[in-house]
Design an enzyme around this catalytic site. Structure first.
Site, PDB file in Angstrom:
ATOM      1  CD  GLU A 150      -2.974  -1.226   2.233  1.00 40.12           C
ATOM      2  OE1 GLU A 150      -2.906  -0.381   3.139  1.00 40.12           O
ATOM      3  OE2 GLU A 150      -3.884  -2.067   2.149  1.00 40.12           O
ATOM      4  CD  GLU A 256      -4.663  -8.135   1.152  1.00 36.78           C
ATOM      5  OE1 GLU A 256      -5.585  -7.405   1.575  1.00 36.78           O
ATOM      6  OE2 GLU A 256      -3.472  -7.885   1.337  1.00 36.78           O
TER       7      GLU A 256
HETATM    8  C1  XIL Z   1      -6.679  -6.671   7.522  1.00 35.10           C
HETATM    9  C2  XIL Z   1      -7.049  -7.822   8.411  1.00 35.10           C
HETATM   10  O1  XIL Z   1      -7.875  -8.695   7.697  1.00 35.10           O
HETATM   11  C3  XIL Z   1      -7.734  -7.347   9.640  1.00 35.10           C
HETATM   12  O2  XIL Z   1      -7.964  -8.428  10.539  1.00 35.10           O
HETATM   13  C4  XIL Z   1      -6.902  -6.291  10.351  1.00 35.10           C
HETATM   14  O3  XIL Z   1      -7.623  -5.746  11.433  1.00 35.10           O
HETATM   15  C5  XIL Z   1      -6.534  -5.204   9.361  1.00 35.10           C
HETATM   16  O4  XIL Z   1      -5.922  -5.727   8.244  1.00 35.10           O
HETATM   17  N1  XIL Z   1      -5.135  -4.942   3.032  1.00 35.10           N
HETATM   18  C6  XIL Z   1      -4.153  -5.719   3.567  1.00 35.10           C
HETATM   19  C7  XIL Z   1      -4.463  -6.628   4.680  1.00 35.10           C
HETATM   20  O5  XIL Z   1      -3.040  -5.757   3.039  1.00 35.10           O
HETATM   21  O6  XIL Z   1      -3.381  -6.826   5.534  1.00 35.10           O
HETATM   22  C8  XIL Z   1      -5.651  -6.162   5.466  1.00 35.10           C
HETATM   23  O7  XIL Z   1      -5.949  -7.129   6.439  1.00 35.10           O
HETATM   24  C9  XIL Z   1      -6.795  -5.894   4.530  1.00 35.10           C
HETATM   25  C10 XIL Z   1      -6.456  -4.803   3.543  1.00 35.10           C
END
Ligand code: XIL
Length: 762
Positions: A150, A256
């Site tokens: 990110e 994701e």
């Molecule tokens: C999220 C997790 O799923 C949550 O449990 C946590 O509270 C926050 O992070 N992008 C990412 C992930 O790269 O690491 C994130 O995961 C979701 C968005």
């Protein structure tokens, strides 16, 4: 094939290729999932996990905030457990993430030095030691890392502003990749982000990647997080992004994936002023309505259809969480009961699961491979006349053909096997067109039939079928052969039996068939020569070999079917009962013996000569399908089965072919490789000449492809053509094995021959 035999087989195909398969099995990419960290303590989740997925990402326990909240306090407890669990279950781990380039996701100590902001040097030194420690600890146990997460800006600026950019500009990104690579050179390193497929952010990402590439940073893949919302999946932007990344040779991981059924975009809109109102939205507490589930399923299916189109680019698709009950979207960005994944709270497949699997199964591996083989054949091997060439290389010119260069048989030239390949291929293409019903496929079949017609129209010798035409579209070698002639009939027959030809076309083709068949009849079914060899023959069909018997019978019957002239049927019946000269058996008896009968004439058929039996097996299958006399039909079936059994071991050698093989296919430069020449008065002269080769220039790739591709796929075709015989699973595996773009020899068309001989998978 009669129904009784077809049914068990169709059932078998269904269970092997059908919906009984899991995501992990049908995905043409790595099938992954992000897992709540304590998976090792939740054995109830294991069966779903291990049947559906091969790659796991820890949801939180490997983030900097979890591993090292303060400079002193390393905490590997959860992460170690996670990795040990995954390794014990044979699951590959994706480490997530080394640098999360966001202030609220980076432990504060990284940025501070005493009371002041840390300098660039201090920050980068911390990053280096952090990466070395973490990547080093799991070296060999973690297959891939999200190295930087990110870092791109959602607004105007290129990069998100953070302690990282404030201290180190863009350098931290490149260095993070370098440090990670140094710590584990075999790990796949990923740049991961969200919305990076959208217009605007995509361009920033491409620019960043270009700069990283200019610095030689070891970035191996781009992660598209893929946190989508129902009715707002950005298909178009995604496709543009996949095309762009393919263009720069970058692999993609969808890292994701989920499709939120409670759209959340407005949460961030208009200066966050809708949040209080939105925080109350929680419509699906008692379950997700079927119409929403159906819509979600459709949208997942469309998404996977798109992924499939780019499966050469996509390396992995990972969902974010195992099932709806565990989705982060139940808490983010506000608390609600969400349903974004393929499995419900009980871990049961949702409509979206079925839709995705169906999407992938329709084009499961073999079908995808076949599409690639098909595209390659038409891109590189079918010439403008509709004749299949042996390889891509300089065309013989009229003088070459007249003098016999590299030899009068035309062996080793690119126009050596036109009717042989075109005829067998046309037979498969007619079936392809029947299955698809598309105009494109019908046109391609038509084109090949025109190629066959051309081969039989370039000489004034009646019944002469040229091996192909050279540079002027007419010149050809003087010697043809039985191996060219029989497939010529095969292809013509398949085409004329189909509903593709127009009435006018039919007239022309049937007239040509009649002309060739009657000429052959006049020659006693020997194959005429042209040019300097006029009056000579090369090969024939009335001999005592198994292949002679089958091909002769098949040509007679096919001619009967094509022309409708009853005399050919009489000749067929008569031929069945005849004993060829030097044979103790009748043709009918010979047919039952299969190609092993010919081993005394053609030694080691199974090692390198199966390709010349594919046409024979096709003819035999055709005879078995049309013969009405049960006793004769049984004889044909027996021959088919014997051949399938005989060819099976060769088929199973497909795995020996290494797609990364780098040997040189020097044969494409036939002039240099077969530079020796002398005038040839006899066919024997021509054969002798054909054996004089400059081995150094030739290289060994031709032998490699012949042995592990051509012979294996010919074996596959022979097995497939036999119908309900063992080995069908191996056929599907074999055709899926090859990287068709890298093959030099046209004979991989046997993959299509094999595939279209198997029962259709609906
Ligand atoms: C999220 C997790 O799923 C949550 O449990 C946590 O509270 C926050 O992070 N992008 C990412 C992930 O790269 O690491 C994130 O995961 C979701 C968005």
């Amino acid at each position: 094939m009669p129904r009784a035999l077809l049914l068990p087989f169709a059932f078998w195909v269904f269970t092997v290729i059908g919906s009984a398969q899991t995501l992990r099995q049908v995905s043409p990419w790595k099938s992954g999932v992000g897992l709540a960290d304590r998976i090792a303590d939740r054995p109830a989740d294991w069966p779903l996990l291990t049947t559906q997925f091969s790659h796991v990402t820890p949801e939180n326990c490997m983030k900097p905030d979890a591993l090292r909240r303060t400079e002193q306090a390393w905490n590997f407890n959860q992460a170690d457990k996670f990795v040990a669990f995954a390794n014990s279950k044979d699951l590959k781990v994706v480490g997530h993430c080394l640098v999360w380039a966001k202030d609220d996701r980076t432990p504060a100590w990284f940025y501070q030095d005493g009371g002041a902001p840390a300098s660039k040097e201090v920050l980068l030194a911390r990053m280096k030691s952090y990466i070395e420690t973490v990547v080093g600890r799991y070296k060999g146990k973690i297959a891939a890392w999200d190295v930087v997460n990110e870092a791109l800006n959602d607004g105007k600026a290129e990069l998100r502003e953070s302690g990282w950019t404030r201290a180190a500009g863009e350098d931290f990104i490149a260095l993070a990749f370098e440090y990670a690579h140094a710590a584990d050179p075999s790990a796949q390193l990923i740049y991961n982000d969200y919305n990076n497929e959208l217009d605007g952010k995509r361009e920033k990402m491409l620019a960043l990647l270009a700069r990283l590439k200019a610095r030689n940073s070891p970035v191996h893949a781009v992660g598209l997080q893929g946190h989508y919302e129902i009715d707002r999946v950005p298909y178009e932007a995604l496709e543009k992004t996949l095309i762009a990344l393919r263009g720069i040779g970058m692999k993609v991981v969808v890292s994701e994936l989920d499709i939120d059924v409670i759209p959340r975009g407005r949460w961030w809109a208009d200066g966050n002023k809708h949040r209080a109102e939105m925080a109350k939205i929680n419509p699906y507490v008692d379950g997700c309505p079927p119409e929403i589930l159906a819509r979600q399923a459709e949208q997942y299916a469309q998404l996977f259809r798109l992924f499939r189109k780019y499966d050469d680019v996509i390396d992995r698709v990972s969902f974010w969480n195992l099932h709806d009950g565990q989705s982060w979207l139940n808490d983010f960005p506000w608390k609600r009961v969400n349903h974004p994944l393929l499995f419900d709270r009980q871990g049961k497949p949702k409509p979206a699961y079925d839709a995705v699997v169906k999407e992938l199964v329709v084009k499961a591996e073999p079908a995808q491979a076949i599409e690639k083989a098909h595209a390659e054949t038409w891109k590189r091997f079918v010439d403008e006349h509709g004749i299949v060439r042996d390889y891509v290389g300089e065309l013989p010119n009229p003088e070459d053909c007249r003098l016999g260069k590299p030899n009068a048989i035309g062996w080793w030239s690119p126009i050596e096997n036109g009717p042989m390949f075109t005829g067998m291929y046309l037979n498969a293409m007619v079936e392809r067109a029947r299955r698809s019903g598309t105009a494109v496929d019908k046109e391609q079949a038509r084109k090949l039939s025109q190629g066959l017609l051309k081969c039989a129209s370039v000489s004034d010798v009646p019944g002469f079928v040229a091996r192909g035409v050279g540079s002027d579209g007419k010149c050809h070698y003087p010697l043809s052969s039985d191996d060219q002639m029989h497939p010529w009939f095969l292809g013509m027959h398949a085409y004329l039996q189909s509903d593709i030809p127009t009435t006018d076309e039919r007239k022309v083709l049937v007239a040509k068939v009649r002309e060739v068949a009657e000429s052959l009849e006049g020659y006693g079914w020997k194959v005429p020569c042209d040019g300097a060899f006029k009056g000579d023959f090369r090969g024939g069909f009335k001999g005592e070999h198994f292949r002679d018997a089958v091909r002769y019978l098949h040509m007679l019957y096919a001619t009967y079917e094509m022309t409708g002239d009853a005399v050919w049927l009489e000749r067929y019946r008569k031929a069945l009962a005849e004993k060829p000269a030097q044979s103790a058996e009748t043709r009918q008896e010979i047919c039952a013996l299969g190609c092993p009968r010919d081993l005394s004439f053609i030694p080691h058929i199974e090692k390198g000569q199966l390709w010349i039996y594919v046409g024979t097996q096709t003819g035999l299958a055709r005879l078995a399908a049309v013969e009405t006399d049960p006793a004769i039909r049984a004889v044909y079936r027996q021959g088919l089965a014997v051949n399938a059994q005989f060819a099976l071991p060769a088929l199973e050698t497909y795995a020996q072919f290494d797609n990364a093989d780098q040997k040189v296919y020097g044969h494409a430069r036939w002039r240099e490789v077969y530079a020796t020449w002398f005038p040839q008065k006899t066919q024997e002269d021509a054969r002798r000449l054909s054996e004089i080769i400059d081995k150094k220039k030739a290289g060994t790739r031709k032998y490699y492809e012949s042995t592990w591709m051509k012979n294996a796929l010919a074996g596959a075709a022979i097995v497939a053509l036999a119908g309900d015989q063992p080995g069908q699973a191996a056929v599907l595996k074999a055709v899926s094995h090859y990287d068709y773009a890298k093959l030099n020899m046209a004979e991989f068309f046997f993959a299509e021959v094999a595939y279209y001989a198997l029962p259709e998978v609906k």
